[in-house]
Enzyme design. Structure first.
Site, PDB file in Angstrom:
ATOM      1  N   ASP A   1      -4.503   5.065  -4.616  1.00  7.86           N
ATOM      2  CA  ASP A   1      -4.381   4.530  -5.985  1.00  7.86           C
ATOM      3  C   ASP A   1      -5.718   4.194  -6.623  1.00  7.86           C
ATOM      4  O   ASP A   1      -5.775   3.927  -7.824  1.00  7.86           O
ATOM      5  CB  ASP A   1      -3.489   3.277  -5.964  1.00  7.86           C
ATOM      6  CG  ASP A   1      -2.057   3.651  -5.603  1.00  7.86           C
ATOM      7  OD1 ASP A   1      -1.546   3.131  -4.601  1.00  7.86           O
ATOM      8  OD2 ASP A   1      -1.494   4.501  -6.292  1.00  7.86           O
TER       9      ASP A   1
ATOM     10  N   HIS B   1      -4.615  -0.564   3.310  1.00  9.86           N
ATOM     11  CA  HIS B   1      -3.460   0.296   3.596  1.00  9.86           C
ATOM     12  C   HIS B   1      -2.848  -0.127   4.924  1.00  9.86           C
ATOM     13  O   HIS B   1      -3.572  -0.523   5.844  1.00  9.86           O
ATOM     14  CB  HIS B   1      -3.893   1.774   3.694  1.00  9.86           C
ATOM     15  CG  HIS B   1      -2.745   2.712   3.507  1.00  9.86           C
ATOM     16  ND1 HIS B   1      -1.920   3.054   4.544  1.00  9.86           N
ATOM     17  CD2 HIS B   1      -2.267   3.332   2.411  1.00  9.86           C
ATOM     18  CE1 HIS B   1      -0.980   3.882   4.090  1.00  9.86           C
ATOM     19  NE2 HIS B   1      -1.172   4.068   2.796  1.00  9.86           N
TER      20      HIS B   1
HETATM   21  C1  SDX Z   1       0.425   2.886  -1.497  1.00 11.42           C
HETATM   22  O1  SDX Z   1       2.516   2.915   2.991  1.00 11.42           O
HETATM   23  C2  SDX Z   1       2.059   3.932   2.317  1.00 11.42           C
HETATM   24  O2  SDX Z   1       1.853   4.998   2.810  1.00 11.42           O
HETATM   25  C3  SDX Z   1       1.813   3.656   0.829  1.00 11.42           C
HETATM   26  C4  SDX Z   1       1.119   4.754   0.049  1.00 11.42           C
HETATM   27  C5  SDX Z   1       1.999   6.006  -0.078  1.00 11.42           C
HETATM   28  O3  SDX Z   1       1.430   7.075  -0.286  1.00 11.42           O
HETATM   29  O4  SDX Z   1       3.247   5.858  -0.092  1.00 11.42           O
HETATM   30  O5  SDX Z   1      -0.110   5.086   0.663  1.00 11.42           O
HETATM   31  C6  SDX Z   1       0.846   4.308  -1.397  1.00 11.42           C
HETATM   32  O6  SDX Z   1       1.269   2.034  -1.685  1.00 11.42           O
HETATM   33  C7  SDX Z   1      -1.018   2.541  -1.284  1.00 11.42           C
HETATM   34  C8  SDX Z   1      -1.278   1.006  -1.336  1.00 11.42           C
HETATM   35  C9  SDX Z   1      -1.325   0.562  -2.777  1.00 11.42           C
HETATM   36  N1  SDX Z   1      -1.421  -0.912  -2.850  1.00 11.42           N
HETATM   37  C10 SDX Z   1      -2.549  -1.540  -3.166  1.00 11.42           C
HETATM   38  O7  SDX Z   1      -3.621  -0.982  -3.387  1.00 11.42           O
HETATM   39  C11 SDX Z   1      -2.396  -3.063  -3.269  1.00 11.42           C
HETATM   40  C12 SDX Z   1      -3.592  -3.746  -2.586  1.00 11.42           C
HETATM   41  N2  SDX Z   1      -3.472  -3.551  -1.165  1.00 11.42           N
HETATM   42  C13 SDX Z   1      -2.858  -4.618  -0.381  1.00 11.42           C
HETATM   43  O8  SDX Z   1      -1.842  -5.301  -1.040  1.00 11.42           O
HETATM   44  C14 SDX Z   1      -2.539  -4.192   1.047  1.00 11.42           C
HETATM   45  O9  SDX Z   1      -3.663  -3.607   1.544  1.00 11.42           O
HETATM   46  C15 SDX Z   1      -1.358  -3.278   1.313  1.00 11.42           C
HETATM   47  C16 SDX Z   1      -0.116  -3.759   0.656  1.00 11.42           C
HETATM   48  C17 SDX Z   1      -1.651  -1.882   0.847  1.00 11.42           C
HETATM   49  C18 SDX Z   1      -1.152  -3.242   2.832  1.00 11.42           C
HETATM   50  O10 SDX Z   1      -0.671  -4.498   3.194  1.00 11.42           O
HETATM   51  P1  SDX Z   1      -0.568  -4.932   4.735  1.00 11.42           P
HETATM   52  O11 SDX Z   1      -0.597  -3.772   5.649  1.00 11.42           O
HETATM   53  O12 SDX Z   1       0.562  -5.914   4.840  1.00 11.42           O
HETATM   54  O13 SDX Z   1      -1.940  -5.640   4.987  1.00 11.42           O
HETATM   55  P2  SDX Z   1      -2.154  -7.200   4.896  1.00 11.42           P
HETATM   56  O14 SDX Z   1      -1.725  -7.694   3.556  1.00 11.42           O
HETATM   57  O15 SDX Z   1      -1.556  -7.816   6.125  1.00 11.42           O
HETATM   58  O16 SDX Z   1      -3.759  -7.281   4.963  1.00 11.42           O
HETATM   59  C19 SDX Z   1      -4.456  -7.560   6.160  1.00 11.42           C
HETATM   60  C20 SDX Z   1      -5.611  -8.454   5.689  1.00 11.42           C
HETATM   61  C21 SDX Z   1      -5.148  -9.751   5.015  1.00 11.42           C
HETATM   62  O17 SDX Z   1      -6.189 -10.669   5.171  1.00 11.42           O
HETATM   63  P3  SDX Z   1      -6.094 -11.750   6.434  1.00 11.42           P
HETATM   64  O18 SDX Z   1      -4.741 -12.448   6.318  1.00 11.42           O
HETATM   65  O19 SDX Z   1      -6.216 -10.904   7.689  1.00 11.42           O
HETATM   66  O20 SDX Z   1      -7.250 -12.692   6.223  1.00 11.42           O
HETATM   67  O21 SDX Z   1      -6.386  -7.747   4.697  1.00 11.42           O
HETATM   68  C22 SDX Z   1      -6.320  -8.461   3.462  1.00 11.42           C
HETATM   69  C23 SDX Z   1      -5.122  -9.370   3.547  1.00 11.42           C
HETATM   70  O22 SDX Z   1      -5.278 -10.505   2.699  1.00 11.42           O
HETATM   71  N3  SDX Z   1      -6.165  -7.461   2.403  1.00 11.42           N
HETATM   72  C24 SDX Z   1      -6.718  -7.530   1.194  1.00 11.42           C
HETATM   73  C25 SDX Z   1      -6.348  -6.353   0.530  1.00 11.42           C
HETATM   74  N4  SDX Z   1      -5.572  -5.626   1.344  1.00 11.42           N
HETATM   75  C26 SDX Z   1      -5.453  -6.316   2.488  1.00 11.42           C
HETATM   76  N5  SDX Z   1      -7.516  -8.470   0.622  1.00 11.42           N
HETATM   77  C27 SDX Z   1      -7.923  -8.202  -0.645  1.00 11.42           C
HETATM   78  N6  SDX Z   1      -7.602  -7.096  -1.351  1.00 11.42           N
HETATM   79  C28 SDX Z   1      -6.831  -6.147  -0.797  1.00 11.42           C
HETATM   80  N7  SDX Z   1      -6.517  -5.056  -1.471  1.00 11.42           N
END
Ligand code: SDX
Length: 430
Positions: free
Chosen positions: A365, A308
């Site tokens: 989710d 998140h």
């Molecule tokens: C919602 O914003 C809100 O409030 C949203 C929400 C709402 O109520 O409106 O809460 C609802 O959208 C919840 C999120 C649902 N999405 C997912 O579950 C999709 C999976 N999650 C990721 O795509 C990610 O965690 C996000 C999109 C939720 C957040 O993305 P960020 O803040 O841009 O984080 P990031 O991609 O920069 O991640 C930081 C690190 C990265 O690794 P490094 O580059 O540091 O090595 O964490 C890793 C990412 O690759 N990472 C994940 C991951 N989430 C982050 N790796 C594997 N699986 C994951 N789910």
């Protein structure tokens, strides 16, 4: 007025910037005059470090895993008898509604539940496999074609009328789109039913057999919608604010929110979670292989339902949903093997250094789909249910921005890294 100052030093220049402190102690450096006075912009492509506005609607503390609607902790809505319409009123109008206000609002919703036949026919003309989120976004936008009074909202009564219309009819559009996808005739709203029961009736009743709504299912539905009702400046809410800042009407702004929510990184994640859990259960990837795939940078796979932008702790909504799954299954004397798969996946991830280092926890989710499935909602409607829940939050933020006398159109800048000046070359010389 800000007391604290930040100093930005660039070259031999020192620029003093006001620092504001929010109600819960978060601090923000005001750069709103930086470009105008110093020709300087900041660079924050995902706006992760940028405050879009001042807001009084929802507070999140991502480190502590705190979520409050108008100051009230989310858990307090989950403990009492969950009532989504009461929470919708709180978010939109700013206070907990009195008994008469709830009755009046409920009556407004009942009177607006029936779709204009033109909108219903448009849904009927959709191809059977049409994505429900596309139908929902189009249906919300289409309302102003049939109800032109909503194009401009000049006073509180007109706004309340529009808010009730949206909240009531998003449910009818969603149910009708589901019935269309099943090749079933639509079920019209029943004025004797309350919000969630009426939705389930429109989804699952048949012309010859009324769907009996179990009180526990109705409560679970109210809770699910409450948990999704608002979440400060998430992607879809920020989208509603951006579109609304151009003075686009409330319906066009909320329709844009539906489009943003559809993305698999945002509201669309609840569908991806179920596909992931299902594939593990069907003997595809094992939970361990799932985690490895999620950690492999060369692999586009993500552990959907984890991570998140704001929560660097357990999403309080995920906690409530996880506990609710147990309760609903016990009442329904049901089991869902995917709940065991989800628990196993969570257990492994929370012990895995990659997830620990990045503070990746289950988000809203991760468990919502299991509860939606227990209620009988089909997977392709999960994000639609998220939109029904989130709509009051979109409306509240649109109103907060609309009522702000200092509002301006939201128009960010960019860092141009393209060609320096060049010249047109006629095609015969290229
Ligand atoms: C919602 O914003 C809100 O409030 C949203 C929400 C709402 O109520 O409106 O809460 C609802 O959208 C919840 C999120 C649902 N999405 C997912 O579950 C999709 C999976 N999650 C990721 O795509 C990610 O965690 C996000 C999109 C939720 C957040 O993305 P960020 O803040 O841009 O984080 P990031 O991609 O920069 O991640 C930081 C690190 C990265 O690794 P490094 O580059 O540091 O090595 O964490 C890793 C990412 O690759 N990472 C994940 C991951 N989430 C982050 N790796 C594997 N699986 C994951 N789910």
């Amino acid at each position: 007025m800000s007391e604290e100052k930040a100093i930005l030093t660039i070259g031999d220049k020192q620029i003093e910037l006001p620092v504001y402190t929010g109600t819960e102690g978060e601090r923000a450096v005001d750069i709103s005059k930086l470009y105008e006075e110093h020709g300087l912009m900041t660079f924050d492509p995902s706006l992760a470090n940028t405050g879009l506005c001042r807001s009084t609607i929802t507070f999140i503390d991502g480190e502590q895993g705190i979520l409050r609607y108008r100051g009230i902790p989310l858990e307090e809505f989950a403990n009492s008898k969950p009532n989504f319409i009461e929470v919708a009123w709180l978010l939109i109008f700013g206070t907990l509604p009195k008994e008469q206000e709830i009755l009046d609002f409920r009556q407004m919703l009942t009177e607006r539940a029936l779709l204009h036949e033109g909108i219903r026919q448009h849904i009927e003309l959709m191809p059977q496999g049409a994505p429900p989120m596309a139908i929902l976004s189009a249906g919300i936008n289409k309302m102003v074609c049939y109800y032109k009074r909503f194009l401009t909202l000049d006073d509180d009564d007109q706004f309340a009328d529009a808010a009730a219309q949206l909240i009531s009819q998003i449910r009818t559009i969603a149910a009708h789109s589901y019935r269309r996808s099943q090749g079933l005739p639509v079920m019209y709203p029943d004025p004797a039913m309350r919000y969630c029961a009426n939705f389930l009736h429109m989804m699952f009743s048949l012309p010859y057999r009324q769907y009996e709504v179990a009180p526990e299912i109705e409560d679970a539905m109210n809770l699910l919608l409450i948990l999704h009702a608002d979440h400060e400046q998430n992607c879809s809410t920020a989208t509603v604010r951006v579109v609304g800042s151009a003075q686009a009407n409330l319906f066009a702004s909320c329709a844009s929110g539906v489009s943003a929510l559809w993305g698999p990184l945002h509201g669309g994640a609840n569908v991806k979670v179920m596909e992931m859990l299902e594939s593990i259960y069907q003997g595809g990837l094992s939970p361990e292989e799932c985690l490895e795939a999620a950690k492999d940078k060369a692999n586009p796979f993500k552990l959907f339902g984890f991570g998140h932008r704001v929560y660097k702790n357990y999403d309080p909504r995920a906690k409530i949903l996880k506990d609710s799954c147990d309760r609903v299954f016990a009442i329904l004397k049901q089991k869902d093997p995917l709940l065991d798969v989800a628990r196993k996946l969570e257990e492994l991830a929370l012990k895995d250094q990659y997830f620990i280092d990045r503070k990746l926890y289950p988000n809203v989710d991760f468990y919502s789909g299991i509860l939606l499935r227990a209620i009988g909602i089909p997977t392709n409607m999960f994000t639609v249910l998220f939109a029904i829940g989130r709509l009051p939050g979109w409306i509240a933020h649109w109103k907060e921005q609309h009522d702000n006398p200092t509002r301006r159109i939201i128009r960010p800048r960019q860092l141009y890294v393209g060609n320096n000046q060049s010249h047109y070359v006629p095609v015969e010389e290229r």
